[in-house]
Design a protein around this motif. Structure first.
Motif, mmCIF file in Angstrom:
data_model
loop_
_atom_site.group_PDB
_atom_site.id
_atom_site.type_symbol
_atom_site.label_atom_id
_atom_site.label_comp_id
_atom_site.label_asym_id
_atom_site.label_seq_id
_atom_site.Cartn_x
_atom_site.Cartn_y
_atom_site.Cartn_z
ATOM 1 N N GLU A 169 19.013 15.980 34.775
ATOM 2 C CA GLU A 169 18.269 15.981 33.509
ATOM 3 C C GLU A 169 19.177 16.446 32.363
ATOM 4 O O GLU A 169 19.112 15.907 31.260
ATOM 5 C CB GLU A 169 17.029 16.883 33.600
ATOM 6 C CG GLU A 169 15.917 16.340 34.473
ATOM 7 C CD GLU A 169 15.220 15.104 33.912
ATOM 8 O OE1 GLU A 169 15.520 14.661 32.776
ATOM 9 O OE2 GLU A 169 14.367 14.567 34.629
ATOM 10 N N ARG A 183 21.385 13.590 31.477
ATOM 11 C CA ARG A 183 20.637 12.587 30.714
ATOM 12 C C ARG A 183 20.418 13.049 29.284
ATOM 13 O O ARG A 183 20.587 12.277 28.341
ATOM 14 C CB ARG A 183 19.300 12.280 31.400
ATOM 15 C CG ARG A 183 18.509 11.241 30.622
ATOM 16 C CD ARG A 183 17.423 10.552 31.370
ATOM 17 N NE ARG A 183 16.493 11.397 32.090
ATOM 18 C CZ ARG A 183 15.559 10.902 32.886
ATOM 19 N NH1 ARG A 183 15.440 9.604 33.078
ATOM 20 N NH2 ARG A 183 14.737 11.708 33.502
ATOM 21 N N ASN A 207 23.273 12.458 27.218
ATOM 22 C CA ASN A 207 23.611 11.035 27.205
ATOM 23 C C ASN A 207 24.889 10.754 28.010
ATOM 24 O O ASN A 207 25.727 9.972 27.598
ATOM 25 C CB ASN A 207 23.740 10.522 25.773
ATOM 26 C CG ASN A 207 23.511 9.030 25.695
ATOM 27 O OD1 ASN A 207 22.851 8.449 26.550
ATOM 28 N ND2 ASN A 207 24.078 8.412 24.677
ATOM 29 N N ARG A 220 26.708 9.774 31.821
ATOM 30 C CA ARG A 220 26.547 9.153 33.135
ATOM 31 C C ARG A 220 27.663 9.685 34.010
ATOM 32 O O ARG A 220 28.812 9.756 33.596
ATOM 33 C CB ARG A 220 26.567 7.637 33.027
ATOM 34 C CG ARG A 220 25.333 7.162 32.249
ATOM 35 C CD ARG A 220 25.167 5.675 32.171
ATOM 36 N NE ARG A 220 25.258 4.934 33.398
ATOM 37 C CZ ARG A 220 24.257 4.744 34.272
ATOM 38 N NH1 ARG A 220 23.086 5.281 34.063
ATOM 39 N NH2 ARG A 220 24.434 4.006 35.349
ATOM 40 N N LEU A 242 15.707 8.888 38.274
ATOM 41 C CA LEU A 242 16.623 9.825 37.614
ATOM 42 C C LEU A 242 18.049 9.593 38.100
ATOM 43 O O LEU A 242 18.991 9.574 37.307
ATOM 44 C CB LEU A 242 16.196 11.273 37.872
ATOM 45 C CG LEU A 242 17.084 12.363 37.266
ATOM 46 C CD1 LEU A 242 17.194 12.221 35.754
ATOM 47 C CD2 LEU A 242 16.556 13.742 37.649
ATOM 48 N N ALA A 270 19.443 6.455 36.552
ATOM 49 C CA ALA A 270 19.671 6.598 35.114
ATOM 50 C C ALA A 270 20.886 7.446 34.778
ATOM 51 O O ALA A 270 21.441 7.328 33.686
ATOM 52 C CB ALA A 270 18.427 7.202 34.455
ATOM 53 N N THR A 271 21.324 8.293 35.692
ATOM 54 C CA THR A 271 22.376 9.255 35.351
ATOM 55 C C THR A 271 23.656 9.140 36.176
ATOM 56 O O THR A 271 24.673 9.702 35.784
ATOM 57 C CB THR A 271 21.848 10.695 35.500
ATOM 58 O OG1 THR A 271 21.350 10.875 36.822
ATOM 59 C CG2 THR A 271 20.753 10.984 34.489
#
Length: 139
Positions: free
Chosen positions: A83, A86, A89, A91, A110, A113-114
């Motif tokens: 989190e 994320r 911003n 990765r 999650l 996304a990361t």
């Protein structure tokens, strides 16, 4: 009061089980050394042999790990860690020589996304759904 299962510490295994195929003569030699009490059992012999070979190649291993920018040992990622990535911003490109653990509190969404990529030389512990979500990114 019950504790939150997602935040309770996870007991990590100290080793990973592997399977090898050996010729009958090699296996017989190992059994003879065990019978003669040079080693406690087959596992003791194999572990000792592997450690001996790793010691022979210590410099090459150190150089390769450095060149590939691998984190040595254990690297853990919780939902809180991902989190934070994320929110920033970011990765992640995860590179581990040893054990990489993606916590059981991490959802597949999650993780996807990361985490940009994962390279693990050793073992990766994560839920099946997280591994599925990252399937094309695990090297």
């Amino acid at each position: 009061m019950a504790s939150d299962p997602a935040s309770s510490p996870v007991k990590l295994p100290e080793s990973e089980k592997i399977t090898i195929n050996l010729g009958y003569v090699d296996l017989g030699h190992i059994d003879l050394l065990v019978a003669e009490r040079f080693y406690a059992n087959r596992t003791d012999f194999i572990r000792t042999a592997i450690r001996g070979q790793l010691a022979v190649h210590t410099d090459a291993l150190r150089q390769a790990a450095s060149r590939k920018m691998l984190v040595l040992g254990l690297q853990q990622f919780s939902a809180k860690d991902l989190e934070a990535a994320r929110a920033a911003n970011q990765r992640l490109d995860i590179r581990v020589l040893g054990l990489a653990v993606i916590g059981r509190d991490v959802s597949p969404e999650l993780a996807a996304a990361t985490i940009e990529s994962i390279t693990v030389l050793g073992a990766l512990h994560a839920s099946a759904s997280v591994k599925d979500a990252l399937a094309g990114r695990i090297h």
